[in-house]
Design a protein around this motif. Structure first.
Motif, mmCIF file in Angstrom:
data_model
loop_
_atom_site.group_PDB
_atom_site.id
_atom_site.type_symbol
_atom_site.label_atom_id
_atom_site.label_comp_id
_atom_site.label_asym_id
_atom_site.label_seq_id
_atom_site.Cartn_x
_atom_site.Cartn_y
_atom_site.Cartn_z
ATOM 1 N N MET A 32 0.825 -1.201 0.000
ATOM 2 C CA MET A 32 0.000 0.000 0.000
ATOM 3 C C MET A 32 0.867 1.262 0.000
ATOM 4 O O MET A 32 0.607 2.182 -0.738
ATOM 5 N N LYS A 33 1.911 1.285 0.860
ATOM 6 C CA LYS A 33 2.776 2.452 0.941
ATOM 7 C C LYS A 33 3.548 2.663 -0.373
ATOM 8 O O LYS A 33 3.723 3.786 -0.818
ATOM 9 N N LYS A 34 3.981 1.564 -0.999
ATOM 10 C CA LYS A 34 4.700 1.657 -2.280
ATOM 11 C C LYS A 34 3.790 2.247 -3.356
ATOM 12 O O LYS A 34 4.223 3.047 -4.167
ATOM 13 N N LEU A 73 1.257 4.267 -2.878
ATOM 14 C CA LEU A 73 1.109 5.679 -2.551
ATOM 15 C C LEU A 73 2.335 6.458 -3.022
ATOM 16 O O LEU A 73 2.212 7.521 -3.639
ATOM 17 N N GLU A 74 3.511 5.905 -2.764
ATOM 18 C CA GLU A 74 4.757 6.549 -3.158
ATOM 19 C C GLU A 74 4.863 6.665 -4.683
ATOM 20 O O GLU A 74 5.210 7.723 -5.200
ATOM 21 N N TRP A 84 4.309 15.785 0.147
ATOM 22 C CA TRP A 84 4.381 14.370 0.536
ATOM 23 C C TRP A 84 3.645 14.137 1.862
ATOM 24 O O TRP A 84 2.914 13.173 2.019
ATOM 25 N N PRO A 103 -1.294 11.785 1.648
ATOM 26 C CA PRO A 103 -2.247 10.755 2.093
ATOM 27 C C PRO A 103 -3.650 11.318 2.374
ATOM 28 O O PRO A 103 -4.632 10.598 2.321
#
Length: 164
Positions: free
Chosen positions: A1-3, A5-6, A46, A50
């Motif tokens: 999930m974080k990847k 988003l990144e 950044w 989110p």
């Protein structure tokens, strides 16, 4: 999930990074300050990414974050001691075949814009970016009518600065 988003953030940033450069150019006087402001805006984007809900276009949201960050840092810098970078004092040898009329006009315009208040700078920047009044009002968080009124005042103020 974080990847994910990144990757999404980096893709949007690469696509719209000119927005940040234009804001930096408006609120800074040298390359080091430009680079610092670019970095700070990117960090703020950044941190806020989110929470981006997609209710507005990414570019509109990006303008808002970039302008708010620039205005905040600009106001803080006004309270500190101002110094001049030696690199700002350079000499140019003008070639006869080079016509720098357009460059000089841009310098005059930027010089005039730098004399405006923070909010006025943001308004004229969005106007020069060919944003319509609806987009300007959304980005600035004001009504469309208020954006039009303020824009007319800013245009008049710029005319006075440029043609005293």
């Amino acid at each position: 999930m974080k990847k994910e988003l990144e990757h999404s953030f980096v893709a949007q940033l690469e696509k719209h990074q000119n927005i940040i450069h234009k804001v930096c150019r408006l609120y800074t006087n040298n390359q080091d300050a430009h680079n610092d402001l670019f970095q700070e805006i990117t960090i703020q984007l950044w941190r806020a990414f989110p929470k981006f809900r997609g209710e507005a276009k990414f570019s509109t949201w990006m303008y808002r974050v970039a302008l708010n960050t620039a205005i905040t840092l600009y106001r803080k810098s006004k309270r500190s001691i101002q110094t001049n970078d030696i690199a700002d004092f350079h000499f140019k040898i003008k070639a006869d075949e080079y016509d720098d009329t357009e460059e000089e006009q841009l310098k005059l315009m930027y010089s005039a814009i730098k004399q405006l208040s923070d909010i006025e700078k943001a308004l004229i920047f969005l106007y020069l970016e060919e944003k319509n009044y609806k987009e300007i009002s959304e980005t600035m968080g004001i009504s469309e009518v208020n954006a039009r009124v303020k824009m007319n005042r800013v245009k008049g103020k710029l005319k006075k600065i440029l043609n005293p």
